[in-house]
Design a protein around this motif. Sequence first.
Motif, mmCIF file in Angstrom:
data_model
loop_
_atom_site.group_PDB
_atom_site.id
_atom_site.type_symbol
_atom_site.label_atom_id
_atom_site.label_comp_id
_atom_site.label_asym_id
_atom_site.label_seq_id
_atom_site.Cartn_x
_atom_site.Cartn_y
_atom_site.Cartn_z
ATOM 1 N N VAL A 17 -88.030 7.146 -6.039
ATOM 2 C CA VAL A 17 -88.575 8.048 -5.012
ATOM 3 C C VAL A 17 -89.338 7.252 -3.960
ATOM 4 C CG1 VAL A 17 -90.240 9.894 -4.593
ATOM 5 C CG2 VAL A 17 -88.615 10.092 -6.477
ATOM 6 N N ALA A 83 -99.390 15.619 1.031
ATOM 7 C CA ALA A 83 -99.200 17.071 0.928
ATOM 8 C C ALA A 83 -100.078 17.803 1.937
ATOM 9 C CB ALA A 83 -99.521 17.547 -0.489
ATOM 10 N N HIS A 87 -97.921 18.828 5.069
ATOM 11 C CA HIS A 87 -97.323 20.089 4.600
ATOM 12 C C HIS A 87 -98.382 21.123 4.236
ATOM 13 C CE1 HIS A 87 -93.554 17.916 4.414
ATOM 14 N NE2 HIS A 87 -94.144 16.991 3.671
ATOM 15 N N GLU A 98 -92.407 24.879 4.191
ATOM 16 C CA GLU A 98 -93.495 23.901 4.114
ATOM 17 C C GLU A 98 -94.383 24.152 2.896
ATOM 18 O OE1 GLU A 98 -94.125 21.140 5.689
ATOM 19 O OE2 GLU A 98 -92.538 21.314 7.174
ATOM 20 N N GLY A 100 -93.339 25.229 0.036
ATOM 21 C CA GLY A 100 -92.588 24.643 -1.072
ATOM 22 C C GLY A 100 -92.736 23.128 -1.106
ATOM 23 N N PHE A 101 -92.676 22.491 0.058
ATOM 24 C CA PHE A 101 -92.871 21.044 0.123
ATOM 25 C C PHE A 101 -94.273 20.675 -0.361
ATOM 26 C CE2 PHE A 101 -89.840 21.239 3.955
ATOM 27 C CZ PHE A 101 -88.732 21.153 3.137
ATOM 28 N N VAL A 103 -96.226 22.356 -2.496
ATOM 29 C CA VAL A 103 -96.314 22.536 -3.944
ATOM 30 C C VAL A 103 -95.562 21.425 -4.676
ATOM 31 C CG1 VAL A 103 -95.658 24.063 -5.849
ATOM 32 C CG2 VAL A 103 -96.728 25.009 -3.800
ATOM 33 N N ASP A 104 -94.431 20.986 -4.146
ATOM 34 C CA ASP A 104 -93.666 19.908 -4.785
ATOM 35 C C ASP A 104 -94.502 18.643 -4.965
ATOM 36 O OD1 ASP A 104 -91.419 21.445 -5.056
ATOM 37 O OD2 ASP A 104 -90.381 20.594 -3.319
ATOM 38 N N HIS A 105 -95.385 18.380 -4.032
ATOM 39 C CA HIS A 105 -96.235 17.191 -4.145
ATOM 40 C C HIS A 105 -97.139 17.280 -5.386
ATOM 41 C CE1 HIS A 105 -94.841 16.432 -0.092
ATOM 42 N NE2 HIS A 105 -95.407 15.231 -0.142
ATOM 43 N N THR A 107 -96.333 18.731 -8.254
ATOM 44 C CA THR A 107 -95.549 18.432 -9.449
ATOM 45 C C THR A 107 -95.386 16.919 -9.595
ATOM 46 O OG1 THR A 107 -93.438 18.691 -8.286
ATOM 47 C CG2 THR A 107 -94.328 20.636 -9.392
ATOM 48 N N PHE A 108 -95.214 16.237 -8.488
ATOM 49 C CA PHE A 108 -95.132 14.772 -8.516
ATOM 50 C C PHE A 108 -96.475 14.187 -8.954
ATOM 51 C CE2 PHE A 108 -93.945 10.777 -5.923
ATOM 52 C CZ PHE A 108 -93.328 10.206 -7.014
#
Length: 134
Positions: A17, A83, A87, A98, A100-101, A103-105, A107-108
């Motif tokens: 990643v 994030a 975003h 945005e 969703g982007f 929130v994805d951070h 999880t990472f």
Amino acid sequence: MGRTAAILAARLIFAGVFAMAAGFKFAGMPDTAAYIAAAGFPVPLLLAWLAAIFEVALVLAFLTGAFFSEAALLGGIYVIFLAFAFHGPSHWEGNQAEFGFFVDHFTFLAGLLYAWAHGPGERLAIRRGVLAQA
């Protein structure tokens, strides 16, 4: 054996990643700088280069296991900074994706915090660092 394979796969995913992110920056440094400038940061070209170099350092740490816990912790801080900076809530009104982007951070971040707490595993890891590893 399964645990070792899972840890090595996770390390490869983290490295992959950040390698992709660095690769995109190096391939399009002016575009990255423009994106940084659009977010309101000063000296965007310098920040773009620093981000790409930092991401390469993270890749090396995840692949080798050297300074692994430090890399996981710093990578988590970096991911959450990204994030909010790129975003965060000010971006949600015009583009629901945005959120969703954003929130994805997180999880990472969860994976990076787990890596920080548990270290690089027993195999294929150079055990160097400042932080204590499990």
